[in-house]
Design a protein around this motif. Structure first.
Motif, PDB file in Angstrom:
ATOM      1  N   ARG A  59    -151.088 -32.833-114.025  1.00  0.00           N
ATOM      2  CA  ARG A  59    -150.727 -30.948-113.882  1.00  0.00           C
ATOM      3  C   ARG A  59    -151.836 -30.258-113.603  1.00  0.00           C
ATOM      4  NH1 ARG A  59    -145.426 -30.936-114.353  1.00  0.00           N
ATOM      5  NH2 ARG A  59    -145.893 -29.127-114.914  1.00  0.00           N
ATOM      6  N   VAL A  60    -151.465 -29.479-112.722  1.00  0.00           N
ATOM      7  CA  VAL A  60    -152.747 -28.267-112.641  1.00  0.00           C
ATOM      8  C   VAL A  60    -152.454 -26.969-113.425  1.00  0.00           C
ATOM      9  CG1 VAL A  60    -154.101 -26.871-111.091  1.00  0.00           C
ATOM     10  CG2 VAL A  60    -153.316 -28.916-109.755  1.00  0.00           C
ATOM     11  N   ASP A  61    -153.643 -26.200-113.693  1.00  0.00           N
ATOM     12  CA  ASP A  61    -152.710 -25.178-114.457  1.00  0.00           C
ATOM     13  C   ASP A  61    -153.024 -23.990-113.669  1.00  0.00           C
ATOM     14  OD1 ASP A  61    -155.307 -23.177-117.076  1.00  0.00           O
ATOM     15  OD2 ASP A  61    -153.688 -22.564-115.737  1.00  0.00           O
ATOM     16  N   LEU A  62    -152.078 -23.745-112.630  1.00  0.00           N
ATOM     17  CA  LEU A  62    -152.038 -23.017-111.570  1.00  0.00           C
ATOM     18  C   LEU A  62    -153.167 -21.672-111.830  1.00  0.00           C
ATOM     19  CD1 LEU A  62    -148.793 -23.881-110.184  1.00  0.00           C
ATOM     20  CD2 LEU A  62    -151.062 -24.584-109.476  1.00  0.00           C
ATOM     21  N   PRO A  63    -153.419 -20.680-112.735  1.00  0.00           N
ATOM     22  CA  PRO A  63    -153.603 -18.930-112.696  1.00  0.00           C
ATOM     23  C   PRO A  63    -155.149 -19.643-112.971  1.00  0.00           C
ATOM     24  CG  PRO A  63    -151.739 -19.582-114.347  1.00  0.00           C
ATOM     25  CD  PRO A  63    -152.428 -21.035-113.530  1.00  0.00           C
ATOM     26  N   LEU A  64    -155.736 -20.776-113.525  1.00  0.00           N
ATOM     27  CA  LEU A  64    -156.692 -20.989-113.492  1.00  0.00           C
ATOM     28  C   LEU A  64    -157.485 -21.361-112.175  1.00  0.00           C
ATOM     29  CD1 LEU A  64    -159.631 -21.434-115.206  1.00  0.00           C
ATOM     30  CD2 LEU A  64    -158.748 -23.620-115.352  1.00  0.00           C
ATOM     31  N   LEU A  65    -156.727 -22.374-111.552  1.00  0.00           N
ATOM     32  CA  LEU A  65    -156.889 -22.447-109.888  1.00  0.00           C
ATOM     33  C   LEU A  65    -157.172 -21.267-109.204  1.00  0.00           C
ATOM     34  CD1 LEU A  65    -157.880 -24.940-108.283  1.00  0.00           C
ATOM     35  CD2 LEU A  65    -155.319 -25.120-107.622  1.00  0.00           C
TER      36      LEU A  65
END
Length: 339
Positions: free
Chosen positions: A278-284
């Motif tokens: 799962r990706v941390d979208l805000p961090l990316l």
């Protein structure tokens, strides 16, 4: 012929006998970006006779800051990096037999690519390809030299199958997609490229001339901006290692590779990671803002970079618009997501 290499022959570590070994040696460089171009030029100037240069990408203007083999005309012509590199090597040392392979390195071709080579140098930008290299080189008993650089930080390690730890002994699993910065999200400065490539090439020269006792035998880490240098001494290969301990080469199996599929009629390719994450979208999103126009909601991130648009989901799956070419899509995925 040896007059060309007279200053190198004067160096005790190589001498005339070592130079003759270099003149009969074969090396493969996988990835012809910043590290790969520096490696290729240094090995050609040293007299390594046979060089195989492998890369899936083409030259762009943004490469010129750190990829020393390329010129503005290469970028204007959008030459494949492997081809442009071989063209320049011919002008540097006409005695070198350099071959270009424009290819997306994967499970179906990696064993052929390394076949017949004495050493393999890592010039890639993602762990997926590095694990492929590791599995293939351990399986076929070929020495290889891992290297990576991002920002001002770099790392390198030499792998001698069944003699030193392999990549999976040290990093059992690749970092999750989007968990680590890439050159296209954190940038990179030329000095760290020079440092990592210099150590990789020096290790290659030691291997090719038989000076095995001079190998550094460690995981070497450098941060040229923060003036940090670390050397972590390596032990013996782990008997529990899936690759060199148990002889399981999972990346060489078709079902182990990343899934990438052209979406019919949409000028788009979907790329999915090889394992669930799962990706941390805000961090990316914060990391990608310098790379293009970013839009974010609770479910996905959209990046517009040049003529391409990447839609990245929480499960690390991405739909890449602007191309129906799978190798191009994989390259963009590695560039912006990281694996």
């Amino acid at each position: 012929m040896l007059e060309r290499y007279s200053r190198q022959i004067l160096f005790d570590g190589i001498g005339e006998a070592g130079q003759r070994r270099l003149l009969d040696a074969r090396a493969v460089i996988i990835g012809c970006g910043a590290l790969g171009t520096a490696q290729a030029e240094a090995l050609a100037r040293a007299g390594v006779r046979h060089l195989r240069i492998v890369d899936r990408d083409f030259v762009e203007a943004s490469n010129l800051q750190r990829q020393t083999m390329f010129t503005e005309s290469d970028a204007m012509e959008r030459l494949p990096k492997a081809v442009a590199c071989v063209n320049h090597l011919a002008l540097i040392n006409s005695e070198v037999e350099a071959e270009a392979e424009v290819a997306d390195v994967n499970h179906s071709n990696i064993e052929r690519i390394i076949e017949g080579c004495d050493v393999c140098l890592d010039g890639t930008d993602n762990f997926s390809t590095r694990y492929l290299i590791n599995d293939a080189c351990v399986k076929h008993q070929i020495n290889w030299i891992y290297g990576a650089a991002v920002g001002s930080y770099g790392v390198t390690m030499t792998v001698r199958p069944h003699t030193s730890p392999c990549l999976r002994c040290i990093f059992e699993e690749a970092p999750p997609a989007a968990s680590a910065p890439t050159c296209d999200t954190a940038g990179v400065i030329m000095p760290i490229i020079s440092v990592v490539a210099a150590v990789q090439v020096t290790e290659a020269l030691k291997l090719l001339t038989g000076q095995l006792e001079k190998l550094h035998g460690s995981l070497m880490q450098f941060d040229v901006w923060n003036n940090e240098w670390r050397r972590i001494k390596l032990d013996a290969p782990s008997p529990e290692c899936k690759t060199c301990g148990l002889g399981i080469f999972e990346t060489l199996e078709a079902e182990a590779v990343d899934f990438a599929t052209a979406l019919c009629g949409r000028d788009a390719v979907q790329v999915s990671p090889s394992r669930a994450t799962r990706v941390d979208l805000p961090l990316l999103a914060e990391r990608l803002r310098a790379s293009g126009e970013v839009q974010l909601n609770a479910y996905l991130l959209r990046l517009r970079a040049g003529r391409y648009e990447l839609t990245i989901f929480q499960d690390a799956r991405a739909i890449i618009r602007g191309t129906d070419d799978v190798p191009t899509a994989r390259s963009l995925y590695a560039k912006y997501v990281g694996n």
